[in-house]
Structure formats: C-alpha cells, structure tokens
Design a protein around this motif. Structure first.
Motif, PDB file in Angstrom:
ATOM      1  N   MET A   1     -33.099  41.881   0.698  1.00 15.56           N
ATOM      2  CA  MET A   1     -32.835  41.802  -0.742  1.00 15.56           C
ATOM      3  C   MET A   1     -34.099  41.357  -1.467  1.00 15.56           C
ATOM      4  O   MET A   1     -34.967  40.693  -0.901  1.00 15.56           O
ATOM      5  CB  MET A   1     -31.684  40.847  -1.033  1.00 15.56           C
ATOM      6  N   ARG A   2     -34.220  41.704  -2.747  1.00 13.03           N
ATOM      7  CA  ARG A   2     -35.357  41.293  -3.560  1.00 13.03           C
ATOM      8  C   ARG A   2     -35.219  39.812  -3.901  1.00 13.03           C
ATOM      9  O   ARG A   2     -34.172  39.379  -4.403  1.00 13.03           O
ATOM     10  CB  ARG A   2     -35.416  42.110  -4.837  1.00 13.03           C
ATOM     11  N   VAL A   3     -36.278  39.076  -3.657  1.00  6.67           N
ATOM     12  CA  VAL A   3     -36.237  37.639  -3.869  1.00  6.67           C
ATOM     13  C   VAL A   3     -36.900  37.269  -5.193  1.00  6.67           C
ATOM     14  O   VAL A   3     -36.355  36.520  -6.006  1.00  6.67           O
ATOM     15  CB  VAL A   3     -36.953  36.933  -2.689  1.00  6.67           C
ATOM     16  N   CYS A   4     -38.104  37.795  -5.390  1.00 10.27           N
ATOM     17  CA  CYS A   4     -38.844  37.506  -6.616  1.00 10.27           C
ATOM     18  C   CYS A   4     -40.038  38.462  -6.670  1.00 10.27           C
ATOM     19  O   CYS A   4     -40.303  39.186  -5.709  1.00 10.27           O
ATOM     20  CB  CYS A   4     -39.330  36.054  -6.653  1.00 10.27           C
ATOM     21  N   ALA A   5     -40.763  38.432  -7.765  1.00 11.69           N
ATOM     22  CA  ALA A   5     -41.995  39.221  -7.838  1.00 11.69           C
ATOM     23  C   ALA A   5     -43.061  38.531  -6.997  1.00 11.69           C
ATOM     24  O   ALA A   5     -43.062  37.295  -6.879  1.00 11.69           O
ATOM     25  CB  ALA A   5     -42.451  39.335  -9.284  1.00 11.69           C
ATOM     26  N   LEU A   6     -43.957  39.326  -6.434  1.00  9.37           N
ATOM     27  CA  LEU A   6     -45.005  38.747  -5.598  1.00  9.37           C
ATOM     28  C   LEU A   6     -45.824  37.734  -6.401  1.00  9.37           C
ATOM     29  O   LEU A   6     -46.167  36.655  -5.899  1.00  9.37           O
ATOM     30  CB  LEU A   6     -45.918  39.861  -5.052  1.00  9.37           C
ATOM     31  N   ASP A   7     -46.053  38.058  -7.658  1.00 15.12           N
ATOM     32  CA  ASP A   7     -46.886  37.180  -8.478  1.00 15.12           C
ATOM     33  C   ASP A   7     -46.214  35.853  -8.804  1.00 15.12           C
ATOM     34  O   ASP A   7     -46.862  34.928  -9.301  1.00 15.12           O
ATOM     35  CB  ASP A   7     -47.272  37.899  -9.785  1.00 15.12           C
ATOM     36  N   ASP A   8     -44.914  35.787  -8.549  1.00 11.14           N
ATOM     37  CA  ASP A   8     -44.231  34.505  -8.796  1.00 11.14           C
ATOM     38  C   ASP A   8     -44.617  33.451  -7.762  1.00 11.14           C
ATOM     39  O   ASP A   8     -44.301  32.272  -7.929  1.00 11.14           O
ATOM     40  CB  ASP A   8     -42.707  34.688  -8.754  1.00 11.14           C
ATOM     41  N   ILE A   9     -45.201  33.888  -6.652  1.00 12.46           N
ATOM     42  CA  ILE A   9     -45.573  32.928  -5.606  1.00 12.46           C
ATOM     43  C   ILE A   9     -47.079  32.734  -5.639  1.00 12.46           C
ATOM     44  O   ILE A   9     -47.848  33.710  -5.537  1.00 12.46           O
ATOM     45  CB  ILE A   9     -45.140  33.395  -4.196  1.00 12.46           C
ATOM     46  N   VAL A  10     -47.508  31.519  -5.781  1.00 13.29           N
ATOM     47  CA  VAL A  10     -48.936  31.211  -5.773  1.00 13.29           C
ATOM     48  C   VAL A  10     -49.457  31.440  -4.353  1.00 13.29           C
ATOM     49  O   VAL A  10     -48.837  30.975  -3.385  1.00 13.29           O
ATOM     50  CB  VAL A  10     -49.171  29.735  -6.175  1.00 13.29           C
ATOM     51  N   PRO A  11     -50.558  32.200  -4.213  1.00 16.24           N
ATOM     52  CA  PRO A  11     -51.067  32.446  -2.853  1.00 16.24           C
ATOM     53  C   PRO A  11     -51.269  31.137  -2.088  1.00 16.24           C
ATOM     54  O   PRO A  11     -51.760  30.149  -2.642  1.00 16.24           O
ATOM     55  CB  PRO A  11     -52.399  33.169  -3.104  1.00 16.24           C
ATOM     56  N   GLY A  12     -50.858  31.166  -0.784  1.00 20.73           N
ATOM     57  CA  GLY A  12     -51.030  29.976   0.076  1.00 20.73           C
ATOM     58  C   GLY A  12     -49.905  28.963  -0.081  1.00 20.73           C
ATOM     59  O   GLY A  12     -49.973  27.879   0.483  1.00 20.73           O
TER      60      GLY A  12
END
Ligand code: SF4
Length: 974
Positions: A1-12
């Motif tokens: 399932m879709r969790v969130c946009a990739l950009d919503d997670i700060v890298p690392g």
C-alpha cells in the motif's frame, strides 16, 4: 500500500506507518526505501523508526533509540544478538510514492513432533520472516517449543537439493523420472513386483503418503511400502489393535486437564513433546492433587518433576505393569462391572497376574516393591487415570506387549472413554497417524483396512480401479533393508527419511544401500547421509513450501499450507510420486489413475476411502478445515464436529464389541549385557534436535542446549572403568562403534549408558548412534529395539588431535575419515560458526584434513602459520581478516582453542602476538534457554545468589519466550 510521498521522508531517517494492522518502520536511504518491524524486541516498544540509521561493519543498520542493539535493514537480524530478528517487509518507490507490502499471514502446522502445533507464519518478499504459535489451534493455543519457534530461522542455503541428479550429474525432471521409471519397470518385469520397494516417512503429508501407497500397492502390486513410522509407532498401533480392536488413540489433549493421575511411561515428555508437557505443568498448577508418576530408567527432566519416579531396569515394563495389575486385583481396586460387561479375555491373563507379584517384578525391574505398590495404588484409586507413553514402550522387541500390558491396567479399572482417562500414545512424528490412516505401511491397507481380508482388499482395489491389491504382507523397515542387503529387493525408492542414519544397525543398512542395484532418494536436504547412496536424487519441497494435511496424536487433522514457493526445481512429494507413477504405468501397460491436479484432489480420494470406516472423514474437506479449523476424526458426512474421545459407550471395534485383555508375556531385551559388552545402552531425544538433524542440524541456535555427541553413564560406572569424566571413549557394540566424550550423570542407573539418537555421520566420526543399536524386532509390530543394546566403553587414546573453526559449511562429509570427530555450530552475529574437533589413534587422513583447511580458508595465502613445533606435532594456523580472526586450526596443543573460538564469536579484534600468548579459556558451557542463549553457568550463579524462578526470568530473560526450558529452570532453581 502507498504510505507517503518519498519526499515526505528526510533522507537518512525513518517514519512509522500502519500497514495491514502492523506498525512498520520505513527508512529512506537516498532514493532507496527499507521497511522493517517497528517494535524493538528488547524493550518491547515501537520505536525503531526513530532510531539512527548508519553503516556498522559494512551492514546497513538502525540503532534502537532505547537500548544499544542494532538491526539490519536488509535482514532484520540484530547485530549484537543473533537470536533476535525483526520482520522485513517488501518496500519500493513507485511514481514518487513509498509503497510497502503488508506481510502475508499463513496458518500452517509445525513439521516436527506429533503434538501437531499450529503455527502462523508471516511472509514478505517470498521469504518467511517470522512466525508465532497459532493461538486458535487446539493442540498448542499459541505455544511453540524451541524447535517449532526456530522453523523460520535462515539456515545454510547450500543445504537444499535444488535440481534432480542422475548418477551425480544435474538432470531434468523428465530425464530423472523417465530413467527411474525405466529401471523400475525393467526390474519388475525381470524379477516381479516384490523386487522393488518404497521406504517413506512419518513426516510426509497424508496426501504424499496416499499417492505412494497407491503407487506401490495399486500400480506396482507390491506391499513393499514401509515407513520410518515403523521405527516409531508400530508397537502402539499393534497394541491398540490387539487390545481395543483398532489403531485409534482414544484420548484428547484436553484429557490432561481432567486427569487426577498422569502416568508417563517411556517418554521424556518435557523434551520430546514440550508443548504437551507444558499443558501438564499447567494442569498440575491448577490442580495440586493431580499426581504425576513417571516410569523411565533415566532420571530425565520429566522424571525429576514427578511425584513418583520408577527408575526401572531398561526393558522391564511388562513385569512392572503385570505386577501393578496383580496388586489392583489383590486389593480389589478393579472395576468388576466394567470388566464383565465391556471386556473379554481376562481368564487367559490369570496365570500371568498370579505369577507377577510385586515382589517378583521388583527383582526383575530392580525397583523397590513399595514403588510398584504405590504406583498401582495411585492408578487404582484415582478418579481419572491418563497414561501417556512413547518410544520407551514402542522401540522394543517386547513393544506390543508393553503397550497392551499398560492398556490392561486401564481396562481392569475402567479408566478409558471418560474425561481425563485412557491410554494415550504420544505420536513421535508429525504425521505417523496420517500414514497409518492411508494404510501406507507393509501390513496395512487404506483407511484401517486389513490386508488379510479379501473383502477389504476388494474394496481398496475397487476404489483404485485395479483388479486386485496384493495379499501377502510386504517387508517392514528392518526386513526391507535386510532384503536389499540380500539382493532380493533390487530397487528402492526412499522419500523424506534418512535410513542410513536412522535405522538400527546402520552400518548394515549402509552396506545394503551401497550394494543395491538402484536407489532413488527424494529429499529436501543435500547432506542427508542416504543421499550418498542415490543413483537418482530428486529435490523435494519441505515445510513452508507444500500443501496438505497431517494428523496429530489426538486424531486431529490440520492443514499444512505453502507460504513460499520451493527453491530451485524442488517439488511437493505427492507431485513427484504421481508423476513417476504415470510414467511407470505407461511402461507397465497399466491403467491406474494418478491424474491429480492438486493436493486437495488427493485428499478427496483419500477421504472417500474412509467412508464407513472407524476413521470416517467424509464430512471433512479443505473448505471445512479452513472454516472450522483442525478437526478430530471420525468426522463422517453430516457431522458438525469430530469426536473428542472414543469408547465413551464402552463399545470397542472388535467382533464382540468388547475390549480384549491381552496375556502379556515378558520377553527380555534381545541383547543382554555380558562380560564383553557389560553396559545397557538406551537412546533418546535431545530437546532441541529432531531425528537425524537434516533440518535442525543446520540451525546454530539449536546446538546451544546440547552442543556435541556424548555418552552418559553413572559416576560409579565411570569410576569402575577407571575413565575420567570428559575423556574420549570408544563406545562399542557387536555391530559397530563410535568415539565420543563421556559424561558422568546421576540421571543414569549404574550399569546403563545413554546416547542421544540424533547423532549421525555429519556430526560425528562414524555412522552415528545407530551403528550401535540392534535390529531385533517385535514379533507383532515388527518395530526394532532401538532402545536397548549391549555396549562397552573403552578408553580412547588419540595420537593426534586438532580443533578447527570457521564460517564455511560442508565439513560434515569429511568427518568419517577420523576416529573421532565432533562438529557443532554456534551463533556468531549473523552467521553460524562451525567448530570441528578431531582426533585419530594414528596419523590423520591428510586428504580430509587438507579439505577441511580449504573449506575454512586455512590453505591459501591469506592463512598464516603462527607457530609450528613439528617434533611435538603442534601447529597453530589462523586466518585474520581486517584484524578479526575468521578461521583457525590448532593441532597437538588445543589449550587455547576456546579462547580462539570466543574471539571469533565476539568478532573482537586480535593480534598474532595475542593469539600466540592466549591463555586457556573455559568453554561457555551449554545454554539452558536457547531463545536467549542463557547458559547453565549463569543460571547456577544467579541461583547461588538467591534467585528463584521468577527472578531468573526477570533478570536473565530465560524461560520467557517459548518456555521449553522451564522444566530445567525449575529443577535448577529448586
Ligand atoms: Fe513442533 Fe514443538 Fe509443537 Fe512438537 S511441541 S509440534 S516440535 S512446536
């Protein structure tokens, strides 16, 4: 399932997402996404998404924000504690969105013992990532033992058979099966159907069994189809049939909760059936008046927890039970009305009852008279007496009478067919019962039909659409391998069992297999000793990869479900057998249908064969099992549930409807100790290993409780022999021997010896435990006497000794070149450390030693000879990579071996100087709690400091996971 946009997670960093009802920690590493379970198993808190992500020794990990542990984002394994693992989920980026796939939950059944525990596995990315006990399964209500709880742990991937092989070379399925069909057809044409045989397994599913049985009896026309259940349950079968008229255990696990007396005979239930034992512990805790009597030559964990332990001379159960019966009659503790109305045959038993006074039995059994009387009185005065029994009664040349003598006690007191009462045979293997139901043995026919009955044979022939099925009993297990040895049976098909290790007199069995004209082995694991003898090797699917059903000790049929696809070209066993059968049918010019599209198809045909029989399951289907869960048989068409308990009406499946008293004559064990072989050897199970260790022997955790093969004898016996505790000895019988370490144990009677049944040639320097055992069989059940052999101990003085350790696999195949070898595994972070101790009376086999060096990387330029003192045969060879010791071989002087091993387990940095001057270290000792790796020494120290069980659990965590160690913890804390 879709969790969130990739950009919503700060890298690392990570976020927590709720997917399929589970909290999942999702991490972004640049443009990649990883997903693991959010729960830190050490703190129990859902916090891992808040942990710091980084690289630890080349591994991408997240550090728990609560404790110090790190978890791999790729495997879920804890870096510091290999026993802990968090689930890993499939995750990816799709059109800028983070997608996480929920784990699939699959309910199935444990593949080890006959308790038949339900298991729920979680599957992600076609991998079983975790499992737990099925809280809804009536056999275990969520509990699992150490073995079941380890089923999902990854093992050596190279251990699986992936492709068919023909004379050692890879072949296609068509080539392998066509070749096998051609060879079988030729042998049948030239020598008749009885020149071929099938040796199958109580670990096959009912559907697998059914197809093999039809293949042998319906297509080939031979009853030469037998199974390793012959080594396990056939005396229980013969005892039930002789006494009660049918092979039907009358009890259910819930009888444990209703019993006033539980009599355990010939079973270390705490080790062999741990989940049943935990139910006994619960029942005792709830009912302090519940008495536990244990009859066992050894003071096992089970026996030591009993109110009364009768440590009888091995093999003397029949005199004991006969004497208990004598006492019951003498004291008027029998149920006259029940005997008169529900039984027959008592007069034939009268002379035996008169003869076996408690005093006479006491002499033969080497027991105090008072103990016999006390056991009989407890049995005769209890409101509900339940007996639980297993291999101590079955694996005997007097095994059927041992079973019937115990059942006589139940008949005399009316202790059967009521809640909490009855003779309850604990099944050794997961599906020995299912095999018996389909008649997959040399003297049985489908659905409990009788081979000797023309009508029964005609019914089976009609079901299968053949003219007839053969009437003469086929060769049972021991007889089958003897016939192979004589050349009477020329071709044998072996499936899902390892007779080169598990049969008695294993050396004779190996000679027979080596001389056989044609051997097919259908197996999941490459290293099973029997594979060495195969002309055709066929890769089989195993637990977690195949569909079907199994029946447990209490007649309960459970579904076994595939959670992941089999690796390589491995196939389900029924499918292999059916494919072969179709090819063979064409060559034999016979028309027998094997056109099954699925395991369910096979189940439907088997179900129909039970119509009107005592085990009628015509009301069952995969859909009913799906909807209603596991069910006991009988479950005829129209029924709403299976029958919990049999014979409640006192009507038995005999011609008269009455149960039969059996005149159980005592026959001493086949091989009595004498001047040359003065000790009585008995064999049995370890808590954490299963059968010949083809599966459990790949899991490092399961070695921590009993790391190596050893022979146990009483301290007096050892003193009498002038041998020191811990020395190497050669255990010899008339058939063979093996060198192992001897351990003094107060659990043994003076004059007795014990070796665990599991050890084979991949872990020891010989054919294993069964090189010692005897092939004598019970005349009724044909079950061999695996529990009794005469042996002697001889000091073993090695001229040469060595210890090797490293991270390679495949060392087992070289061990037989040494007089003494002991291979053990230990958990080392994410890997399994293999340690091999070797000794030879003469110069060691140079080729084998070189091969082991090569396996551990001790032969090339990266290995270093630290030290050599040729005159004394001393050598220290090591391999150090990036400052970490990754392999070593010590020869001659082994004093620092444990120090080296511990450095490898800790992955600590070492120097050559440090290794050269390493002081001897004490071995960490065995673990009592395998789940958390808690060692006996730690527990003893804590107890000495005043810890009770509760404190041990709180401070060391032992006994808080699967609970298999609780009986030992209680004993240590007492
Ligand atoms: Fe498996 Fe252990 Fe249950 Fe037996 S008791 S079925 S080995 S989990």
């Amino acid at each position: 399932m879709r969790v969130c946009a990739l950009d919503d997670i700060v890298p690392g960093t990570g976020v927590c997402a709720l997917v399929g009802g589970e909290q999942i920690a999702v991490f972004r590493i640049d443009q990649e996404i990883h997903a693991i379970g959010n729960r830190d198993p050490f703190s129990g808190a859902n916090v891992l998404s808040r942990g710091i992500v980084g690289d630890l020794k080349g591994e991408l990990v997240v550090a728990s924000p609560i404790y110090k542990q790190h978890f791999s984002l790729l495997t879920g394994r804890c870096v510091e504690d290999a026993s802990a693992r968090v689930p890993v989920y499939a995750a990816r980026v799709e059109e800028g969105w983070v997608v996480v796939e929920p784990a699939k939950q699959v309910a199935t059944t444990c593949c080890f013992c006959g308790v038949g525990c339900g298991v729920v596995v979680s599957v992600s990315r076609n991998e079983i990532i975790s499992l737990k006990g099925d809280a809804g399964h009536p056999a275990n209500f969520g509990r699992l033992c150490t073995k079941g709880a380890s089923l999902h742990l990854p093992t050596d991937a190279g251990a699986r058979l992936l492709y068919p092989e023909l004379n050692g070379a890879r072949a296609s399925w068509d080539e392998a099966l066509d070749h096998a069909a051609a060879r079988f057809a030729k042998i049948i044409a030239e020598h008749g159907p009885d020149a071929v045989a099938f040796y199958i397994s109580g670990q096959l599913l009912t559907e697998d069994y059914y197809v093999f049985n039809k293949l042998a009896k319906g297509l080939v026309g031979t009853n030469n189809v037998d199974t390793n259940s012959r080594l396990c349950m056939s005396s229980a079968v013969a005892g039930y049939k002789m006494s009660l008229g049918a092979d039907a255990p009358p009890c259910a696990y819930e009888d444990i909760d209703a019993a006033d007396l539980i009599l355990i005979a010939g079973s270390n239930t705490a080790f062999a059936h741990p989940v049943v034992y935990r139910r006994i512990e619960d029942a005792r805790a709830k009912n302090p008046d519940l008495k536990l009597v244990v009859i066992d030559p050894r003071a096992t964990v089970t026996a030591r927890a009993a109110d009364l332990h009768l440590a009888l001379k091995p093999g003397t159960d029949v005199p004991l039970f006969n004497a208990m019966l004598h006492f019951l009659f003498k004291e008027g503790l029998t149920k006259k009305e029940y005997i008169r109305e529900k039984t027959q045959g008592l007069p034939s038993l009268k002379p035996l009852i008169d003869y076996w006074t408690p005093e006479r039995a006491a002499e033969v059994c080497e027991l105090p008279v008072e103990q016999i009387v006390q056991a009989a009185r407890l049995f005769g005065t209890s409101g509900a007496a339940l007996s639980l029994y297993c291999q101590g009664l079955n694996q005997s040349a007097n095994g059927t009478f041992k079973n019937s003598a115990l059942i006589n006690l139940h008949l005399a007191t009316g202790q059967i067919g009521r809640p909490g009462a009855g003779p309850f045979s604990l099944t050794g293997q997961p599906n020995a019962m299912g095999g018996r139901e389909v008649g997959g043995m040399a003297n049985l026919l489908s659905a409990h039909r009788d081979l000797a009955s023309a009508q029964d044979r005609a019914e089976v022939a009609a079901l299968w659409g053949v003219n007839s099925v053969p009437a003469a009993p086929g060769k049972t297990a021991v007889e089958m391998f003897e016939a192979i040895g004589r050349g009477e049976i020329k071709a044998v098909w072996i499936a899902c069992t390892n007779p080169a290790q598990s049969m008695p007199d294993a050396l004779a069995v190996r000679r027979a297999l080596a001389g056989a004209e044609f051997v097919v082995v259908q197996e999941a694991f490459r290293d099973a000793e029997t594979c060495d003898y195969a002309h055709v090797l066929l890769p089989a699917a195993t637990w977690g990869e195949k569909e079907g059903t199994v029946t447990n000790s209490e007649r309960r049929i459970s579904r076994v479900r595939a959670a992941v696809p089999p690796p390589g070209e491995a196939r389900p066993d029924w499918l292999i057998a059916a494919d072969f059968a179709r090819r063979l049918a064409r060559r034999l010019g016979k028309n027998v249908s094997f056109d099954y599209a699925s395991a369910e198809d096979v189940f439907r045909e088997h179900r129909e064969s039970t119509r009107g029989r005592d085990l009628d399951i015509t009301g069952l289907s995969y859909a009913v099992l799906e909807r209603e869960g596991p069910q006991q048989w009988p479950y005829p068409e129209g029924a709403r549930a299976g029958r919990t308990r049999l014979y409640a009406d006192g009507v038995f499946p005999t011609p008269s409807g009455r149960a039969r008293f059996v005149a159980t004559e005592y026959v001493p064990p086949a091989e009595a100790p004498d001047a040359d072989y003065p000790l009585r050897l008995t064999t049995g199970r370890l808590r954490d290993q299963w059968h010949s260790m083809t599966r459990t022997g790949l899991d490092a955790r399961l070695f921590s409780h009993s790391p190596e093969a050893e022979v146990n004898v009483h301290p007096q016996t050892l003193t009498g022999l002038g041998i020191a505790d811990g020395n190497l000895v050669r255990v010899a019988s008339r058939r063979g021997g093996m060198v192992m370490r001897v351990r003094a144990s107060e659990d043994l009677r003076p004059g007795d010896a014990f070796v665990a049944m599991h050890w084979g040639g991949r872990f020891t320097g010989g054919a294993g435990t069964n090189a010692l055992t005897v092939g004598a069989i019970d005349p009724h059940s044909k079950q061999p006497e695996l529990k009794h052999a005469a042996v002697r101990l001889e000091p073993f003085e090695p001229k040469w000794r060595a210890v090797l350790a490293g991270f390679g696999s495949g060392a087992g195949k070289w061990l037989q070149r040494f007089d003494y070898a002991s291979l053990t595994l230990a958990e080392a972070g994410q890997e399994a450390l293999t340690s091999v101790e070797l000794a030879s009376a003469e110069t060691p086999d140079a080729e084998a030693l070189a091969a082991l060096d090569a396996l551990f990387g001790l032969d090339g330029a990266e290995a270093k000879l630290l030290h050599r003192y040729a005159k004394r045969g001393v050598e220290k060879r090591v391999r150090i990579e990036r400052g970490v010791l990754t392999a070593f071989r010590l020869t001659g002087d082994l004093a620092s071996a444990e120090h080296f091993r511990q450095a490898m387990l800790a992955r600590s940095e070492v120097t050559e100087e440090g290794l050269l001057s390493a002081a001897p270290a004490n071995a960490a000792g065995r673990a009592v709690c395998s789940c958390y790796g808690v060692r006996e020494a730690e527990i003893r120290a804590a107890v000495a400091a005043g810890a009770d069980l509760a404190r041990l659990q709180k401070e060391l965590r032992c006994g808080t996971s699967c609970g298999s160690c609780l009986p030992e913890l209680k004993r240590l804390a007492a």
